[in-house]
Design an enzyme around this catalytic site. Structure first.
Site, PDB file in Angstrom:
ATOM      1  N   ARG A   1      64.837  63.617  60.374  1.00 46.84           N
ATOM      2  CA  ARG A   1      64.869  65.069  60.166  1.00 46.84           C
ATOM      3  C   ARG A   1      66.260  65.560  59.750  1.00 46.84           C
ATOM      4  O   ARG A   1      66.456  66.725  59.427  1.00 46.84           O
ATOM      5  CB  ARG A   1      64.443  65.805  61.445  1.00 46.84           C
ATOM      6  CG  ARG A   1      63.027  65.542  61.854  1.00 46.84           C
ATOM      7  CD  ARG A   1      62.602  66.391  63.038  1.00 46.84           C
ATOM      8  NE  ARG A   1      61.517  65.765  63.761  1.00 46.84           N
ATOM      9  CZ  ARG A   1      60.223  65.925  63.462  1.00 46.84           C
ATOM     10  NH1 ARG A   1      59.859  66.716  62.483  1.00 46.84           N
ATOM     11  NH2 ARG A   1      59.296  65.300  64.169  1.00 46.84           N
TER      12      ARG A   1
ATOM     13  N   TYR B   1      59.305  74.411  69.047  1.00 47.93           N
ATOM     14  CA  TYR B   1      58.767  75.472  68.186  1.00 47.93           C
ATOM     15  C   TYR B   1      58.480  76.775  68.916  1.00 47.93           C
ATOM     16  O   TYR B   1      58.077  77.754  68.297  1.00 47.93           O
ATOM     17  CB  TYR B   1      57.519  74.952  67.463  1.00 47.93           C
ATOM     18  CG  TYR B   1      57.822  73.706  66.644  1.00 47.93           C
ATOM     19  CD1 TYR B   1      58.719  73.774  65.583  1.00 47.93           C
ATOM     20  CD2 TYR B   1      57.261  72.473  66.965  1.00 47.93           C
ATOM     21  CE1 TYR B   1      59.027  72.634  64.851  1.00 47.93           C
ATOM     22  CE2 TYR B   1      57.565  71.328  66.230  1.00 47.93           C
ATOM     23  CZ  TYR B   1      58.447  71.419  65.177  1.00 47.93           C
ATOM     24  OH  TYR B   1      58.757  70.297  64.447  1.00 47.93           O
TER      25      TYR B   1
ATOM     26  N   ASP C   1      62.572  69.906  42.804  1.00 42.28           N
ATOM     27  CA  ASP C   1      62.417  70.176  41.370  1.00 42.28           C
ATOM     28  C   ASP C   1      61.671  71.490  41.146  1.00 42.28           C
ATOM     29  O   ASP C   1      62.017  72.269  40.262  1.00 42.28           O
ATOM     30  CB  ASP C   1      61.673  69.014  40.694  1.00 42.28           C
ATOM     31  CG  ASP C   1      62.502  67.731  40.675  1.00 42.28           C
ATOM     32  OD1 ASP C   1      63.705  67.803  40.967  1.00 42.28           O
ATOM     33  OD2 ASP C   1      61.932  66.661  40.388  1.00 42.28           O
TER      34      ASP C   1
ATOM     35  N   HIS D   1      64.454  76.441  59.507  1.00 40.06           N
ATOM     36  CA  HIS D   1      63.702  75.594  60.442  1.00 40.06           C
ATOM     37  C   HIS D   1      63.792  76.202  61.831  1.00 40.06           C
ATOM     38  O   HIS D   1      64.881  76.615  62.252  1.00 40.06           O
ATOM     39  CB  HIS D   1      64.272  74.168  60.474  1.00 40.06           C
ATOM     40  CG  HIS D   1      64.239  73.518  59.132  1.00 40.06           C
ATOM     41  ND1 HIS D   1      63.074  73.059  58.563  1.00 40.06           N
ATOM     42  CD2 HIS D   1      65.216  73.306  58.223  1.00 40.06           C
ATOM     43  CE1 HIS D   1      63.343  72.577  57.356  1.00 40.06           C
ATOM     44  NE2 HIS D   1      64.638  72.717  57.129  1.00 40.06           N
TER      45      HIS D   1
ATOM     46  N   SER E   1      63.354  74.564  64.639  1.00 38.24           N
ATOM     47  CA  SER E   1      64.026  73.629  65.552  1.00 38.24           C
ATOM     48  C   SER E   1      65.370  73.187  64.982  1.00 38.24           C
ATOM     49  O   SER E   1      65.661  73.389  63.801  1.00 38.24           O
ATOM     50  CB  SER E   1      63.126  72.411  65.791  1.00 38.24           C
ATOM     51  OG  SER E   1      62.990  71.657  64.600  1.00 38.24           O
TER      52      SER E   1
ATOM     53  N   HIS F   1      61.967  66.638  54.390  1.00 29.80           N
ATOM     54  CA  HIS F   1      62.758  65.426  54.547  1.00 29.80           C
ATOM     55  C   HIS F   1      62.503  64.365  53.475  1.00 29.80           C
ATOM     56  O   HIS F   1      63.256  63.413  53.367  1.00 29.80           O
ATOM     57  CB  HIS F   1      62.516  64.846  55.948  1.00 29.80           C
ATOM     58  CG  HIS F   1      62.613  65.895  57.022  1.00 29.80           C
ATOM     59  ND1 HIS F   1      63.757  66.633  57.219  1.00 29.80           N
ATOM     60  CD2 HIS F   1      61.698  66.364  57.924  1.00 29.80           C
ATOM     61  CE1 HIS F   1      63.545  67.500  58.206  1.00 29.80           C
ATOM     62  NE2 HIS F   1      62.308  67.361  58.647  1.00 29.80           N
TER      63      HIS F   1
ATOM     64  N   ASN G   1      60.282  77.148  54.690  1.00 31.12           N
ATOM     65  CA  ASN G   1      60.199  76.158  55.757  1.00 31.12           C
ATOM     66  C   ASN G   1      59.088  75.193  55.362  1.00 31.12           C
ATOM     67  O   ASN G   1      57.923  75.402  55.692  1.00 31.12           O
ATOM     68  CB  ASN G   1      59.897  76.792  57.114  1.00 31.12           C
ATOM     69  CG  ASN G   1      59.894  75.739  58.218  1.00 31.12           C
ATOM     70  OD1 ASN G   1      59.941  74.536  57.942  1.00 31.12           O
ATOM     71  ND2 ASN G   1      59.828  76.174  59.466  1.00 31.12           N
TER      72      ASN G   1
HETATM   73  C1  DQA Z   1      60.468  72.165  61.013  1.00 32.42           C
HETATM   74  C2  DQA Z   1      61.219  70.850  61.292  1.00 32.42           C
HETATM   75  C3  DQA Z   1      60.572  69.686  60.588  1.00 32.42           C
HETATM   76  O1  DQA Z   1      61.297  68.498  60.864  1.00 32.42           O
HETATM   77  C4  DQA Z   1      59.154  69.509  61.081  1.00 32.42           C
HETATM   78  O2  DQA Z   1      58.528  68.450  60.424  1.00 32.42           O
HETATM   79  C5  DQA Z   1      58.354  70.762  60.986  1.00 32.42           C
HETATM   80  C6  DQA Z   1      58.982  72.038  61.322  1.00 32.42           C
HETATM   81  C7  DQA Z   1      61.035  73.320  61.838  1.00 32.42           C
HETATM   82  O3  DQA Z   1      60.692  74.464  61.558  1.00 32.42           O
HETATM   83  O4  DQA Z   1      61.780  73.095  62.786  1.00 32.42           O
HETATM   84  O5  DQA Z   1      57.175  70.730  60.680  1.00 32.42           O
HETATM   85  O6  DQA Z   1      60.624  72.483  59.646  1.00 32.42           O
END
Ligand code: DQA
Length: 144
Positions: free
Chosen positions: A112, A24, A88, A101, A103, A81, A75
């Site tokens: 993920r 992150y 919806d 995201h 990551s 997931h 995000n």
């Molecule tokens: C995330 C990726 C998700 O898998 C994770 O649970 C997050 C952050 C990302 O910004 O990379 O909380 O959404």
């Protein structure tokens, strides 16, 4: 008039600076939002921000979003997931949305790899850190 995009941060994004920096980047949510503000100014977009750790509040914000925004940057954190209610709610919002995201979700744990919202988003941007939000803003602007 400039387009108005709502950036909706989901669960645990408020504690971004306490999460693994290798995924992150170590920024706080405020620092991330300052960067997004800068990207938005460069692209002549207006942005607003929202964050919650409560799924129902996120759903209700999606319901409200068409009242104040032209598009969405989402995000949802880990809800991405498994939280089908978000998919919806996004259909109810009826706005173009880009999933983002920080990551590289596909390169991490198996759970993920799946997103409940990607099919109802115009694009997904992942693995580019904060700069991914610039790409996401650009993609959303192009989709309008
Ligand atoms: C995330 C990726 C998700 O898998 C994770 O649970 C997050 C952050 C990302 O910004 O990379 O909380 O959404």
């Amino acid at each position: 008039m400039n387009k108005r995009f709502a950036v909706l941060h989901g669960v645990n994004l408020d504690a971004l600076d306490r999460r693994p920096p290798e995924h992150y980047g170590g920024l706080s949510l405020t620092e991330l939002e300052n960067r997004i503000e800068r990207f938005a100014r460069e692209l002549e977009i207006e942005v607003s921000f929202f964050q919650t750790n409560h799924e129902g509040e996120y759903v209700e914000e999606l319901h409200r979003s068409s009242g104040y925004a032209d598009g969405l940057l989402l995000n949802p954190g880990a809800w991405t997931h498994y939280a089908w209610a978000l998919r919806d709610a996004l259909e109810i919002a009826g706005l173009p949305a880009v999933e983002v995201h920080l990551s590289d979700v596909k390169a991490r744990e198996g759970f993920r790899g799946h997103s409940v919202i990607s099919e109802v988003c115009v694009a997904t941007v992942a693995g580019l850190g904060p700069d991914g939000y610039r790409d996401a803003l650009q993609r959303l602007k192009e989709a309008m």
